[in-house]
Design an enzyme around this catalytic site. Structure first.
Site: not given
Length: 611
Positions: A268, A304
């Site tokens: 993330d 990401e």
């Protein structure tokens, strides 16, 4: 078969049935391991102070009991930050477990190559009515029938409260007890592997949650107070003591992959990691995975990165990844959203003028913004060149947990498209994404155009709960439709039980119109992907895009063994002009509308050309 990841943190089982317990607490003078329970389960055991701020204790078999915690300097009692199991709330004690007590049944599993990836993102708590690892097993066959080859779980690391998205985890090694035990998670992995499904896990290494994080009390070196993120102080990845911090998270990645036999991780918000050192933390983490479990089987790492930075997507001479396998491609999503809904607020304004060009460029070359100025960012240049990279370096989607859940009312794209009378546009764009070479990702329920929203939900208490609710509503104040305080008050309260309950899927919808028709379309497109595209995806290269007329998109991708993949689409509400070629070379794979002299509005053709 047994699996155990050896790590220098937490309670590590020993060969004789005892445990070696270690805690990094450089700000503490004394640390005592305390056991809870009645009678013989109680006890306090002073830990030995070692160099570098470490405390250690060897427990013989007879002294290993269920629950334990650490008392810092005769005061605060804290859980183990590297606890493998946490049966209660994150403020309570940790739980001793020996992973070698679980019998694995997937010893022959070596994973699947990345070019076969068709990903299904899911939240364990909302995927089924029961919201558990165990209940998810019963739905795996439906995903296999759909054409899914990988499930990607949103974070499962323990967080405060009953419900949450998982991005506010504070015990990164302990699966959330509400979803089930560590063994329940392992049974889900075994069941997935039995069906040929890869299992990926979303992990968060850029911050800890605001509730239940005690590290500042005894290990403030975990944080860099000079650098802030949207979630608080940055993780210390390059300052004093950062070696231990980096090792903590690298071992976490290896732990999930080795001890839970996962097939990869989605990491993330890499853009929120502050690291000025060399190598960068992510590079070191990826290298450790490649040199470890990645040497024995297929292990995939997906990033990401809001910066559209392609630096970690480099390939070797054979086309294999040197670092990450792929990165989420928000440009595809954002361009799709503009065309399918008509919305141009916020960051969608970057795609309002030329959505077809940016969509086509993102499908063909990776990013739509490759160093181009972003109007939304006041002209700041966004992204780096990506056309040299293969399509396999990018994961494309029509929606994700972020893009749905960060809306005020959690509406899914099919709901928005129907409201705007643009369902035909969404069908065309869906065909383009699912039949483009890049691995596609679906968000749970998308395949039947689920009518349930996916709201932002959490379960905080007291002042923190009030702050989150107020902050959630205030952030929408800059949108015209929420200028009125009354309109903002109508935004669902993240802490309300109903926000979580409304976000759970209703699987019975699949059998009713119009949901059944959407499910049939998704199934048909994925069947064609598996039959005609996946066999030639190894060796696929960046495509060449042209815009023959307004709204008309054509892309050709070179595939493996000399094949070529062609896409021709009319992504507008009007026909293509007269005289434009309306057929593709090679064998037809998919056609949404009958052939005619002009391309019909929102029509798509796909063909494969053999050498």
């Amino acid at each position: 078969m047994k699996r155990l990841h050896d790590m220098p943190f937490g309670a590590q089982p020993t060969e004789r049935g005892g445990a070696r317990v270690r805690l990094w607490a450089p700000a503490a003078t004394d640390v005592v391991l305390v056991r809870s329970g009645d009678g013989p389960d109680q006890g306090s055991f002073p830990m030995d102070a070692l160099e570098g701020g470490w405390f250690e204790l060897e427990l013989p078999r007879a002294q290993v009991r269920t629950d334990y915690a650490f008392r810092i300097d005769d005061g605060l009692v804290v859980p183990d930050p590297a606890s493998r199991s946490h049966r209660d709330d994150v403020h309570g004690p940790s739980t001793f477990i020996d992973p070698r007590n679980f019998d694995w049944t997937d010893g022959a599993w070596r994973g699947r190559p990345w070019h076969e990836a068709v990903i299904y993102e899911l939240h364990v708590g909302c995927f089924t009515a029961e919201g558990t690892f165990a209940s998810a097993i019963a739905r795996l066959d439906a995903l296999v029938a759909l054409g899914i080859t990988a499930i990607e779980l949103m974070p499962v690391a323990a967080f405060a409260g009953r419900h949450g998205w998982g991005y506010d985890g504070v015990l990164p090694f302990a699966p959330k007890a509400a979803y089930g035990s560590p063994d329940d998670f392992k049974r889900l992995v075994c069941a997935a592997h039995q069906r040929g499904l890869m299992v990926l896990l979303d992990v968060v290494y850029n911050h800890f949650g605001p509730d239940g994080n005690y590290l500042n009390a005894y290990a403030p070196g975990f944080f860099n107070p000079d650098v802030t993120t949207p979630w608080g102080a940055a993780i210390n990845l390059d300052g004093e003591g950062s070696r231990v911090v980096r090792d903590f998270f690298i071992h976490n990645a290896l732990y999930w992959i080795e001890e839970f036999h996962l097939d990869g991780l989605r990491i993330d918000a890499v853009h929120a990691m502050h690291d000025t050192g060399t190598p960068h933390f992510i590079d070191e983490l990826v290298s450790a995975v490649r040199a470890g479990p990645g040497r024995e089987r297929h292990v995939h790492l997906v990033l990401e990165n809001d910066l559209n930075d392609a630096a970690r997507l480099r390939r070797d001479e054979s086309g294999g990844p040197l670092l990450a396998d792929a990165q989420w491609n928000d440009d595809v999503h954002h361009a799709v959203h503009v065309m399918a809904t008509g919305e141009t607020d916020g960051y969608y304004s970057d795609y309002a003028v030329e959505p077809v060009r940016l969509f086509g460029r993102a499908l063909a070359e990776g990013f739509g913004f490759q160093g181009d100025p972003s109007p939304y960012r006041d002209g700041e240049r966004r992204g780096t060149p990506s056309a040299h990279l293969p399509p396999l370096a990018f994961v494309n989607s029509l929606q994700t947990h972020d893009q749905v859940g960060n809306r005020a009312f959690g509406e899914r794209i099919a709901t928005l498209a129907a409201a705007a009378d643009r369902s035909d546009a969404l069908r065309a764009l869906l065909a383009c994404v699912l039949l483009a070479p890049s691995p596609p990702m679906l968000f749970m329920g998308e395949e039947w155009a689920a009518g349930t929203p996916f709201l932002y939900f959490c379960d905080h208490q007291g002042e923190l709960a009030q702050a989150v609710t107020h902050g959630r509503r205030a952030e929408f104040g800059r949108f015209a439709r929420f200028n009125d305080p009354g309109a903002r008050d109508a935004i669902p309260d993240p802490n309300a039980e109903s926000s979580f309950a409304r976000s759970q899927l209703d699987w019975q919808e699949r059998e009713r119109a119009p949901h059944a028709e959407w499910l049939a379309l998704y199934s048909d497109l994925l069947r064609r992907r598996h039959a005609h595209l996946i066999p030639w995806l190894q060796g696929a290269r960046s495509g060449v895009m042209t815009l023959p007329a307004p709204g008309t998109l054509r892309i050709t991708w070179p595939l493996g063994s000399g094949h070529r993949w062609h896409l021709l689409a009319q992504l507008a509400s009007h026909e293509s002009p007269a005289g434009l070629a309306t057929e593709l070379p090679g064998a037809l794979v998919y056609r949404s509308h009958p052939v005619a002299a002009r391309l019909a509005p929102w029509s798509v053709q796909i063909a494969i050309e053999a050498p």
